[in-house]
Design a protein around this motif. Sequence first.
Motif, mmCIF file in Angstrom:
data_model
loop_
_atom_site.group_PDB
_atom_site.id
_atom_site.type_symbol
_atom_site.label_atom_id
_atom_site.label_comp_id
_atom_site.label_asym_id
_atom_site.label_seq_id
_atom_site.Cartn_x
_atom_site.Cartn_y
_atom_site.Cartn_z
ATOM 1 N N PRO A 1 9.911 3.996 -7.146
ATOM 2 C CA PRO A 1 10.002 4.157 -8.603
ATOM 3 C C PRO A 1 9.147 5.315 -9.130
ATOM 4 C CG PRO A 1 9.786 1.840 -8.058
ATOM 5 C CD PRO A 1 9.561 2.610 -6.788
ATOM 6 N N CYS A 2 7.976 5.553 -8.540
ATOM 7 C CA CYS A 2 7.154 6.693 -8.955
ATOM 8 C C CYS A 2 7.886 8.001 -8.686
ATOM 9 C CB CYS A 2 5.818 6.708 -8.209
ATOM 10 S SG CYS A 2 4.567 5.601 -8.865
ATOM 11 N N LEU A 3 8.502 8.100 -7.520
ATOM 12 C CA LEU A 3 9.226 9.325 -7.191
ATOM 13 C C LEU A 3 10.412 9.538 -8.117
ATOM 14 C CD1 LEU A 3 9.272 9.310 -3.290
ATOM 15 C CD2 LEU A 3 7.762 10.579 -4.821
ATOM 16 N N MET A 4 11.102 8.470 -8.461
ATOM 17 C CA MET A 4 12.265 8.589 -9.334
ATOM 18 C C MET A 4 11.867 9.027 -10.738
ATOM 19 S SD MET A 4 14.835 7.986 -7.445
ATOM 20 C CE MET A 4 16.132 7.785 -8.623
ATOM 21 N N ARG A 5 10.666 8.648 -11.171
ATOM 22 C CA ARG A 5 10.226 8.971 -12.528
ATOM 23 C C ARG A 5 9.438 10.279 -12.600
ATOM 24 N NH1 ARG A 5 10.134 3.440 -12.114
ATOM 25 N NH2 ARG A 5 11.256 2.345 -13.755
ATOM 26 N N ASN A 6 9.191 10.900 -11.462
ATOM 27 C CA ASN A 6 8.442 12.154 -11.443
ATOM 28 C C ASN A 6 9.414 13.301 -11.702
ATOM 29 O OD1 ASN A 6 6.643 14.193 -11.133
ATOM 30 N ND2 ASN A 6 6.136 13.749 -9.014
ATOM 31 N N GLY A 7 9.677 13.601 -12.968
ATOM 32 C CA GLY A 7 10.649 14.619 -13.340
ATOM 33 C C GLY A 7 10.296 15.998 -12.837
ATOM 34 N N ARG A 8 9.019 16.320 -12.772
ATOM 35 C CA ARG A 8 8.608 17.651 -12.316
ATOM 36 C C ARG A 8 9.025 17.870 -10.875
ATOM 37 N NH1 ARG A 8 3.135 19.784 -10.589
ATOM 38 N NH2 ARG A 8 3.404 22.014 -10.756
ATOM 39 N N ALA A 9 8.794 16.869 -10.015
ATOM 40 C CA ALA A 9 9.177 17.015 -8.614
ATOM 41 C C ALA A 9 10.685 17.067 -8.471
ATOM 42 C CB ALA A 9 8.602 15.862 -7.793
ATOM 43 N N ALA A 10 11.388 16.319 -9.307
ATOM 44 C CA ALA A 10 12.844 16.300 -9.205
ATOM 45 C C ALA A 10 13.445 17.635 -9.603
ATOM 46 C CB ALA A 10 13.405 15.188 -10.079
ATOM 47 N N ASP B 1 -8.722 11.535 -20.066
ATOM 48 C CA ASP B 1 -9.681 10.416 -20.111
ATOM 49 C C ASP B 1 -9.591 9.519 -18.879
ATOM 50 O OD1 ASP B 1 -7.192 9.446 -20.674
ATOM 51 O OD2 ASP B 1 -7.851 8.100 -22.279
ATOM 52 N N ALA B 2 -9.032 10.000 -17.771
ATOM 53 C CA ALA B 2 -8.822 9.163 -16.592
ATOM 54 C C ALA B 2 -10.132 8.670 -15.983
ATOM 55 C CB ALA B 2 -8.009 9.925 -15.550
ATOM 56 N N GLN B 3 -11.207 9.462 -16.081
ATOM 57 C CA GLN B 3 -12.471 9.045 -15.481
ATOM 58 C C GLN B 3 -13.088 7.841 -16.184
ATOM 59 O OE1 GLN B 3 -14.751 12.645 -15.611
ATOM 60 N NE2 GLN B 3 -14.175 13.195 -13.510
ATOM 61 N N ALA B 4 -12.771 7.652 -17.437
ATOM 62 C CA ALA B 4 -13.360 6.548 -18.208
ATOM 63 C C ALA B 4 -12.570 5.251 -18.066
ATOM 64 C CB ALA B 4 -13.443 6.941 -19.678
ATOM 65 N N LEU B 5 -11.394 5.299 -17.491
ATOM 66 C CA LEU B 5 -10.543 4.110 -17.406
ATOM 67 C C LEU B 5 -10.882 3.265 -16.186
ATOM 68 C CD1 LEU B 5 -7.120 5.757 -18.304
ATOM 69 C CD2 LEU B 5 -8.617 4.451 -19.805
ATOM 70 N N ALA B 6 -10.786 1.948 -16.317
ATOM 71 C CA ALA B 6 -11.005 1.033 -15.201
ATOM 72 C C ALA B 6 -9.690 0.698 -14.503
ATOM 73 C CB ALA B 6 -11.671 -0.245 -15.682
ATOM 74 N N VAL B 7 -8.587 0.854 -15.222
ATOM 75 C CA VAL B 7 -7.260 0.569 -14.686
ATOM 76 C C VAL B 7 -6.375 1.776 -14.973
ATOM 77 C CG1 VAL B 7 -5.235 -0.930 -14.860
ATOM 78 C CG2 VAL B 7 -7.507 -1.915 -15.027
ATOM 79 N N LEU B 8 -5.685 2.252 -13.951
ATOM 80 C CA LEU B 8 -4.756 3.369 -14.120
ATOM 81 C C LEU B 8 -3.326 2.889 -13.958
ATOM 82 C CD1 LEU B 8 -6.502 6.272 -12.184
ATOM 83 C CD2 LEU B 8 -6.311 5.966 -14.641
ATOM 84 N N THR B 9 -2.415 3.548 -14.632
ATOM 85 C CA THR B 9 -1.001 3.199 -14.552
ATOM 86 C C THR B 9 -0.226 4.371 -13.957
ATOM 87 O OG1 THR B 9 -1.248 1.834 -16.518
ATOM 88 C CG2 THR B 9 0.993 2.389 -15.860
ATOM 89 N N PRO B 10 0.329 4.201 -12.748
ATOM 90 C CA PRO B 10 1.142 5.274 -12.178
ATOM 91 C C PRO B 10 2.494 5.363 -12.885
ATOM 92 C CG PRO B 10 1.121 3.396 -10.713
ATOM 93 C CD PRO B 10 0.202 3.069 -11.845
ATOM 94 N N LEU B 11 3.313 6.296 -12.463
ATOM 95 C CA LEU B 11 4.603 6.508 -13.109
ATOM 96 C C LEU B 11 5.525 5.292 -13.023
ATOM 97 C CD1 LEU B 11 5.343 10.177 -12.014
ATOM 98 C CD2 LEU B 11 4.423 9.355 -14.182
ATOM 99 N N ARG C 1 0.831 -1.203 0.000
ATOM 100 C CA ARG C 1 0.000 0.000 0.000
ATOM 101 C C ARG C 1 0.870 1.259 0.000
ATOM 102 N NH1 ARG C 1 -3.397 1.023 4.189
ATOM 103 N NH2 ARG C 1 -4.558 2.319 2.748
ATOM 104 N N VAL C 2 1.729 1.364 -0.989
ATOM 105 C CA VAL C 2 2.577 2.546 -1.109
ATOM 106 C C VAL C 2 1.836 3.613 -1.907
ATOM 107 C CG1 VAL C 2 4.749 1.281 -0.902
ATOM 108 C CG2 VAL C 2 3.719 1.584 -3.147
ATOM 109 N N VAL C 3 2.238 4.856 -1.715
ATOM 110 C CA VAL C 3 1.587 5.976 -2.390
ATOM 111 C C VAL C 3 2.193 6.130 -3.778
ATOM 112 C CG1 VAL C 3 1.117 8.445 -2.303
ATOM 113 C CG2 VAL C 3 1.150 7.110 -0.193
ATOM 114 N N HIS C 4 1.346 5.981 -4.801
ATOM 115 C CA HIS C 4 1.768 6.089 -6.191
ATOM 116 C C HIS C 4 1.470 7.486 -6.728
ATOM 117 C CE1 HIS C 4 2.604 1.805 -6.806
ATOM 118 N NE2 HIS C 4 1.541 1.565 -6.054
ATOM 119 N N VAL C 5 2.219 7.872 -7.748
ATOM 120 C CA VAL C 5 2.016 9.152 -8.434
ATOM 121 C C VAL C 5 1.393 8.853 -9.797
ATOM 122 C CG1 VAL C 5 3.136 11.220 -9.331
ATOM 123 C CG2 VAL C 5 4.024 10.130 -7.253
#
Length: 110
Positions: free
Chosen positions: A60-69, A27-37, A17-21
């Motif tokens: 891995p989400c934090l490492m791939r979040n270029g904006r935050a980096a 179109d996120a509201q129409a998707l049944a499955v989301l893919t984090p970074l 249960r880690v926090v994903h970005v």
Amino acid sequence: MVLLGRLKPGTALESRRVVHVFPLLPDAQALAVLTPLCGERLPVEDMQWLPGMTGMPCEPCLMRNGRAATQAPPCGFGTPPPPRRDPTVSAYQRRLLGGTAPSAGPDLTW
């Protein structure tokens, strides 16, 4: 803009249960499955959406979040680490030597 979310309690082991970005897609509201970074595919109905960063982050989400980096303050990369103290030299011996100790192996002979 990004969303933060983790799996709801009871849907996975607590260690998963880690926090994903999640990038906010039009179109996120129409998707049944989301893919984090990080690339893991997570069902929308199993997600607990968070108002801010709480809990254990997905590294891995934090490492791939270029904006935050790019907006993060400098973290000291490129600077040498502070000198390590020899664990075989006591604090008393360091005081006698003026704060420095010779770097030697376990067979110190003084």
